[in-house]
Motif scaffolding. Structure first.
Motif, mmCIF file in Angstrom:
data_model
loop_
_atom_site.group_PDB
_atom_site.id
_atom_site.type_symbol
_atom_site.label_atom_id
_atom_site.label_comp_id
_atom_site.label_asym_id
_atom_site.label_seq_id
_atom_site.Cartn_x
_atom_site.Cartn_y
_atom_site.Cartn_z
ATOM 1 N N ALA A 160 57.103 -16.336 -134.223
ATOM 2 C CA ALA A 160 56.884 -15.172 -133.370
ATOM 3 C C ALA A 160 57.914 -15.178 -132.239
ATOM 4 N N PRO A 161 58.190 -14.024 -131.643
ATOM 5 C CA PRO A 161 59.085 -13.995 -130.474
ATOM 6 C C PRO A 161 58.530 -14.838 -129.338
ATOM 7 N N GLN A 162 59.434 -15.375 -128.533
ATOM 8 C CA GLN A 162 59.039 -16.254 -127.443
ATOM 9 C C GLN A 162 59.960 -16.009 -126.248
ATOM 10 N N LEU A 163 59.380 -15.767 -125.098
ATOM 11 C CA LEU A 163 60.128 -15.646 -123.847
ATOM 12 C C LEU A 163 59.605 -16.708 -122.887
ATOM 13 N N VAL A 164 60.505 -17.338 -122.158
ATOM 14 C CA VAL A 164 60.115 -18.421 -121.256
ATOM 15 C C VAL A 164 60.768 -18.206 -119.900
ATOM 16 N N ILE A 165 59.956 -18.164 -118.847
ATOM 17 C CA ILE A 165 60.450 -18.027 -117.470
ATOM 18 C C ILE A 165 60.345 -19.384 -116.782
ATOM 19 N N ALA A 329 39.514 -13.022 -123.834
ATOM 20 C CA ALA A 329 40.906 -13.458 -123.742
ATOM 21 C C ALA A 329 41.113 -14.367 -122.537
ATOM 22 N N PHE A 330 40.470 -14.040 -121.417
ATOM 23 C CA PHE A 330 40.629 -14.842 -120.213
ATOM 24 C C PHE A 330 39.931 -16.190 -120.349
ATOM 25 N N ALA A 331 38.838 -16.221 -121.085
ATOM 26 C CA ALA A 331 38.076 -17.466 -121.250
ATOM 27 C C ALA A 331 38.760 -18.443 -122.190
ATOM 28 N N GLU A 332 39.596 -17.926 -123.084
ATOM 29 C CA GLU A 332 40.260 -18.780 -124.060
ATOM 30 C C GLU A 332 41.384 -19.580 -123.390
ATOM 31 N N PRO A 333 41.455 -20.892 -123.634
ATOM 32 C CA PRO A 333 42.539 -21.682 -123.012
ATOM 33 C C PRO A 333 43.910 -21.124 -123.384
ATOM 34 N N ARG A 334 44.785 -21.058 -122.391
ATOM 35 C CA ARG A 334 46.132 -20.548 -122.626
ATOM 36 C C ARG A 334 46.924 -21.563 -123.429
ATOM 37 N N ARG A 335 47.525 -21.115 -124.518
ATOM 38 C CA ARG A 335 48.238 -22.021 -125.402
ATOM 39 C C ARG A 335 49.608 -22.360 -124.849
ATOM 40 N N GLN A 336 50.096 -23.526 -125.254
ATOM 41 C CA GLN A 336 51.439 -23.914 -124.879
ATOM 42 C C GLN A 336 52.450 -23.082 -125.656
ATOM 43 N N GLN A 337 53.574 -22.741 -125.001
ATOM 44 C CA GLN A 337 54.624 -21.986 -125.671
ATOM 45 C C GLN A 337 55.147 -22.808 -126.854
ATOM 46 N N GLY A 338 55.329 -22.068 -127.971
ATOM 47 C CA GLY A 338 55.901 -22.701 -129.158
ATOM 48 C C GLY A 338 54.874 -23.380 -130.034
ATOM 49 N N ALA A 339 53.603 -23.421 -129.580
ATOM 50 C CA ALA A 339 52.574 -24.074 -130.385
ATOM 51 C C ALA A 339 52.240 -23.263 -131.609
#
Length: 339
Positions: A160-165, A329-339
């Motif tokens: 999937a596309p990935q953007l990282v700040i 969506a807010f309750a779900e743990p935020r996934r690490q980028q690239g996972a």
């Protein structure tokens, strides 16, 4: 090794989707730098794309040939010694750039019969050429097919596309914008309110008020097309922040700093998804699969399945469903980028 040039799309959402192809190319050719050609606005997005070394802006609009500007860009590209060009957009205008720059390998679909300008095609290109009418495959699948020449490994998903700040940049923006780091923000992207893609304004306002009453910041993001919607929301909720007049680069920070994103079909929705922000996105009937982001953390809401598939109107998506999806969506743990 010879660098690679990717000729991307001018629209924000389409360009973000090109990052799937960039990730594939970076894995296939780890020693080859990757540069992109896109619209000036998208250069702001390219700098947050892993594996992109440089973005070349092309200012001409979609319907303009702009030979003079293309020649100027070509002169600069010739100095880079690109070995391959991957053409995400299947147009003669796009194919002219690597051809005039003398890039030996030019890969893409010859949808406008640009044989010679394009000299290497993905598998199944002839079937693709004869698929007249509306797009038969997702844009995501097309750009990945170009990047792989359709050599999709068995049991392996395309990325999937990935953007990282960078965190330091996000902190600097928060300080500059006066944003409280500890206060969650709901970013709302209404789209053009005159479009069937949008959602009834009174429902956006109701959801915004609900989050504001619970201590959230409410940000309206986008550009000039969303400015009228921002005014209408702020008329009912003055504490909401109108970010629709800020530079495109700042929009990236606004999305990256938000705790939740609520939006409709459009470029900002693709950017938010690629930034790994928890997303709830509203689409017309059966359109999210074709036009929506492919990032698997996005929650799509569409009108009931009984609604005809050609209906683009989103009024069949209830406010209750949106509230439930945002909470989940807010309750779900935020996934690490690239996972």
């Amino acid at each position: 090794m010879d660098p690679i040039l990717l000729v991307g799309f001018p629209a924000v959402g389409d360009f973000v989707r090109c990052h799937s192809a960039i990730r594939i190319l970076a894995e296939r050719f780890p020693e080859r730098p990757i540069d992109v050609v896109t619209s000036p606005g998208n250069v702001s997005f390219a700098r947050f794309m892993p594996h992109v070394r440089k973005a070349w802006p092309l200012k001409k609009r979609h319907m303009e040939l702009g030979l003079a500007e293309r020649r100027s860009l070509v002169r600069e590209l010739r100095q880079q010694n690109y070995g391959s060009a991957y053409l995400m957009t299947s147009t003669i205008k796009a194919a002219l750039i690597p051809f005039m720059a003398g890039i030996p390998e030019r890969i893409g679909y010859p949808q406008e019969l640009q044989f010679g300008l394009v000299n290497r095609f993905p598998a199944g290109w002839l079937r693709h050429l004869w698929a007249f009418g509306p797009r038969k495959t997702r844009l995501y699948e097309e750009v990945c097919s170009i990047a792989t020449l359709d050599a999709r490994p068995a049991n392996v998903d395309w990325p999937a596309p990935q953007l990282v700040i960078p965190a330091a940049e996000l902190d600097e923006w928060r300080s500059r914008a006066g944003v409280e780091a500890g206060k969650p923000a709901l970013a709302i992207f209404t789209g053009d309110m005159t479009s069937s893609r949008s959602w009834p304004m009174e429902r956006f306002i109701s959801v915004a008020k609900d989050h504001s009453n619970r201590g959230w910041a409410v940000w309206i993001v986008g550009g000039p097309r969303e400015h009228d919607a921002a005014n209408r929301i702020r008329a009912e909720l003055p504490q909401a922040v109108d970010f629709t007049t800020t530079p495109l680069l700042d929009v990236m920070y606004q999305l990256g700093a938000s705790a939740l994103f609520l939006g409709v079909d459009g470029g900002m929705s693709h950017a938010a998804a690629a930034l790994n922000v928890p997303c709830v996105q509203i689409f017309g009937s059966n359109l999210s699969y074709i036009h929506g982001p492919v990032n698997d953390h996005v929650r799509f809401l569409e009108p009931p399945i009984s609604t005809p598939s050609w209906i683009e109107d989103t009024s069949g998506v209830s406010e209750e469903r949106v509230r439930e999806a945002l909470a989940a969506a807010f309750a779900e743990p935020r996934r690490q980028q690239g996972a």
